[in-house]
Design a protein around this motif. Structure first.
Motif, PDB file in Angstrom:
ATOM      1  N   VAL A 124      10.723   7.369  17.264  1.00 29.09           N
ATOM      2  CA  VAL A 124      11.450   6.101  17.230  1.00 29.09           C
ATOM      3  C   VAL A 124      10.675   5.117  16.351  1.00 29.09           C
ATOM      4  N   VAL A 125      11.420   4.339  15.571  1.00 24.64           N
ATOM      5  CA  VAL A 125      10.848   3.341  14.667  1.00 24.64           C
ATOM      6  C   VAL A 125      11.612   2.040  14.850  1.00 24.64           C
ATOM      7  N   ALA A 126      10.887   0.924  14.953  1.00 22.00           N
ATOM      8  CA  ALA A 126      11.500  -0.408  15.007  1.00 22.00           C
ATOM      9  C   ALA A 126      10.831  -1.260  13.944  1.00 22.00           C
ATOM     10  N   ASN A 127      11.625  -2.004  13.186  1.00 24.78           N
ATOM     11  CA  ASN A 127      11.028  -2.863  12.170  1.00 24.78           C
ATOM     12  C   ASN A 127      11.810  -4.151  11.999  1.00 24.78           C
ATOM     13  N   MET A 128      11.136  -5.143  11.439  1.00 23.97           N
ATOM     14  CA  MET A 128      11.739  -6.441  11.146  1.00 23.97           C
ATOM     15  C   MET A 128      11.305  -6.869   9.753  1.00 23.97           C
ATOM     16  N   ARG A 129      12.256  -7.389   8.993  1.00 25.99           N
ATOM     17  CA  ARG A 129      11.944  -8.029   7.715  1.00 25.99           C
ATOM     18  C   ARG A 129      11.898  -9.522   7.988  1.00 25.99           C
ATOM     19  N   LEU A 130      10.774 -10.133   7.621  1.00 31.00           N
ATOM     20  CA  LEU A 130      10.553 -11.546   7.890  1.00 31.00           C
ATOM     21  C   LEU A 130      10.356 -12.315   6.595  1.00 31.00           C
ATOM     22  N   SER A 131      10.731 -13.577   6.609  1.00 36.81           N
ATOM     23  CA  SER A 131      10.508 -14.468   5.479  1.00 36.81           C
ATOM     24  C   SER A 131       9.603 -15.599   5.951  1.00 36.81           C
ATOM     25  N   THR A 132       8.627 -15.952   5.126  1.00 28.69           N
ATOM     26  CA  THR A 132       7.673 -16.986   5.526  1.00 28.69           C
ATOM     27  C   THR A 132       7.191 -17.778   4.324  1.00 28.69           C
ATOM     28  N   SER A 133       6.732 -18.971   4.599  1.00 25.96           N
ATOM     29  CA  SER A 133       6.080 -19.772   3.557  1.00 25.96           C
ATOM     30  C   SER A 133       4.560 -19.672   3.686  1.00 25.96           C
ATOM     31  N   LEU A 134       4.095 -18.850   4.625  1.00 24.37           N
ATOM     32  CA  LEU A 134       2.650 -18.657   4.815  1.00 24.37           C
ATOM     33  C   LEU A 134       2.077 -17.766   3.719  1.00 24.37           C
ATOM     34  N   SER A 135       0.799 -17.918   3.465  1.00 27.81           N
ATOM     35  CA  SER A 135       0.114 -17.045   2.514  1.00 27.81           C
ATOM     36  C   SER A 135      -0.209 -15.711   3.200  1.00 27.81           C
ATOM     37  N   GLU A 136      -0.565 -14.696   2.426  1.00 34.48           N
ATOM     38  CA  GLU A 136      -0.953 -13.401   3.000  1.00 34.48           C
ATOM     39  C   GLU A 136      -2.132 -13.587   3.955  1.00 34.48           C
ATOM     40  N   GLU A 137      -3.070 -14.415   3.572  1.00 33.33           N
ATOM     41  CA  GLU A 137      -4.240 -14.663   4.415  1.00 33.33           C
ATOM     42  C   GLU A 137      -3.822 -15.249   5.771  1.00 33.33           C
ATOM     43  N   GLU A 138      -2.886 -16.183   5.760  1.00 34.69           N
ATOM     44  CA  GLU A 138      -2.411 -16.786   7.015  1.00 34.69           C
ATOM     45  C   GLU A 138      -1.638 -15.770   7.860  1.00 34.69           C
ATOM     46  N   ILE A 139      -0.861 -14.923   7.201  1.00 34.13           N
ATOM     47  CA  ILE A 139      -0.118 -13.878   7.917  1.00 34.13           C
ATOM     48  C   ILE A 139      -1.097 -12.936   8.611  1.00 34.13           C
ATOM     49  N   LEU A 140      -2.080 -12.453   7.865  1.00 32.14           N
ATOM     50  CA  LEU A 140      -3.071 -11.527   8.423  1.00 32.14           C
ATOM     51  C   LEU A 140      -3.859 -12.176   9.548  1.00 32.14           C
ATOM     52  N   SER A 141      -4.202 -13.430   9.394  1.00 30.57           N
ATOM     53  CA  SER A 141      -4.945 -14.151  10.419  1.00 30.57           C
ATOM     54  C   SER A 141      -4.132 -14.253  11.708  1.00 30.57           C
ATOM     55  N   TYR A 142      -2.827 -14.498  11.582  1.00 30.47           N
ATOM     56  CA  TYR A 142      -1.966 -14.625  12.757  1.00 30.47           C
ATOM     57  C   TYR A 142      -1.880 -13.312  13.536  1.00 30.47           C
ATOM     58  N   TYR A 143      -1.738 -12.213  12.839  1.00 30.36           N
ATOM     59  CA  TYR A 143      -1.505 -10.917  13.497  1.00 30.36           C
ATOM     60  C   TYR A 143      -2.773 -10.131  13.804  1.00 30.36           C
TER      61      TYR A 143
ATOM     62  N   PRO B   5       4.246  -7.761   0.686  1.00 28.54           N
ATOM     63  CA  PRO B   5       5.229  -7.558  -0.387  1.00 28.54           C
ATOM     64  C   PRO B   5       4.903  -6.481  -1.419  1.00 28.54           C
ATOM     65  N   LYS B   6       3.699  -6.421  -1.932  1.00 32.44           N
ATOM     66  CA  LYS B   6       3.406  -5.473  -3.011  1.00 32.44           C
ATOM     67  C   LYS B   6       3.080  -4.071  -2.521  1.00 32.44           C
ATOM     68  N   GLU B   7       3.055  -3.852  -1.224  1.00 33.21           N
ATOM     69  CA  GLU B   7       2.638  -2.537  -0.729  1.00 33.21           C
ATOM     70  C   GLU B   7       3.639  -1.897   0.216  1.00 33.21           C
ATOM     71  N   GLN B   8       4.857  -2.382   0.263  1.00 28.33           N
ATOM     72  CA  GLN B   8       5.834  -1.782   1.160  1.00 28.33           C
ATOM     73  C   GLN B   8       6.744  -0.815   0.410  1.00 28.33           C
ATOM     74  N   ILE B   9       6.842   0.380   0.952  1.00 23.78           N
ATOM     75  CA  ILE B   9       7.696   1.404   0.367  1.00 23.78           C
ATOM     76  C   ILE B   9       8.741   1.781   1.417  1.00 23.78           C
TER      77      ILE B   9
ATOM     78  N   TYR C  43       7.830 -10.003   4.352  1.00 25.38           N
ATOM     79  CA  TYR C  43       6.962  -8.917   4.788  1.00 25.38           C
ATOM     80  C   TYR C  43       7.630  -8.179   5.930  1.00 25.38           C
ATOM     81  N   ILE C  44       7.080  -7.015   6.258  1.00 30.57           N
ATOM     82  CA  ILE C  44       7.665  -6.126   7.264  1.00 30.57           C
ATOM     83  C   ILE C  44       6.703  -5.965   8.424  1.00 30.57           C
ATOM     84  N   LEU C  45       7.227  -6.086   9.648  1.00 29.08           N
ATOM     85  CA  LEU C  45       6.503  -5.681  10.858  1.00 29.08           C
ATOM     86  C   LEU C  45       7.189  -4.419  11.368  1.00 29.08           C
ATOM     87  N   GLN C  46       6.404  -3.448  11.820  1.00 27.61           N
ATOM     88  CA  GLN C  46       6.979  -2.188  12.274  1.00 27.61           C
ATOM     89  C   GLN C  46       6.112  -1.597  13.378  1.00 27.61           C
ATOM     90  N   ILE C  47       6.754  -0.936  14.328  1.00 25.01           N
ATOM     91  CA  ILE C  47       6.052  -0.110  15.304  1.00 25.01           C
ATOM     92  C   ILE C  47       6.747   1.250  15.323  1.00 25.01           C
TER      93      ILE C  47
END
Length: 173
Positions: free
Chosen positions: A72-91, A114-118, A157-161
């Motif tokens: 099973v796979v669950a994912n979300m596509r999210l839009s944000t005005s945060l920087s990559e650094e802020e995204i990583l810091s949050y999660y 963004p640059k690493e999602q396939i 960016y994408i969140l997935q489990i």
């Protein structure tokens, strides 16, 4: 005596129908409950959900090495005005999610910038991976620096489990 047999037959028939309905809807229920864990996880500020999906099926077996279990796979596509650094810091301290149909936790959040999602499409749905078909669990970002691309506003960016689970009747094999 004839009424007893008819009554017994009706009770057995109803029980068989109830068990069949439960068995054939079980995979969907477990998958939906699993996905709900991701979908209800709090988002960082200035972030909104664009899409959310969950899929289950054997075509994800190469992703998870199913071993007879239902992937099973669950994912979300999210839009944000945060920087990559802020995204990583949050999660970065995101707790582990529970396995499907279990209270045991051990499923780690995956994050695809963004640059690493396939995107990989299968017969049962789709999932994301990083470059080289790698899984980008949140812990894989520890100690890495955000790219210069990180200051771009309104990025997605994408969140997935992803995991797998056992189920009662394996009639679909």
């Amino acid at each position: 005596m004839k009424k007893f047999y008819i009554g017994t037959f009706i009770v057995i028939l109803c029980a068989a129908i109830a068990i069949a309905i439960y068995a054939f809807t079980e995979k969907g229920r477990y998958s939906k409950e699993f996905a709900h864990n991701l979908f209800e996880y709090p988002l960082p500020p200035h972030t909104q959900v664009l899409e959310k999906h969950y899929f289950y099926g054997y075509s994800f077996g190469h992703l998870l090495g199913s071993g007879g279990y239902m992937p099973v796979v669950a994912n979300m596509r999210l839009s944000t005005s945060l920087s990559e650094e802020e995204i990583l810091s949050y999660y970065k301290n995101t707790p582990l999610f529970p396995y499907p149909n279990s209270n045991n936790k051990g499923v780690e959040l995956e994050l695809y910038l963004p640059k690493e999602q396939i995107l990989h499409k299968t017969t049962d749905g789709f999932y994301y991976s990083g470059k080289g078909d790698s899984t980008r669990r949140i812990t894989s970002y520890k100690g890495s620096k955000a790219s210069s691309y990180s200051e771009k506003k309104n990025q997605q960016y994408i969140l997935q489990i992803s995991s797998s689970f056992d189920y009662i009747f394996r009639l679909d094999r």
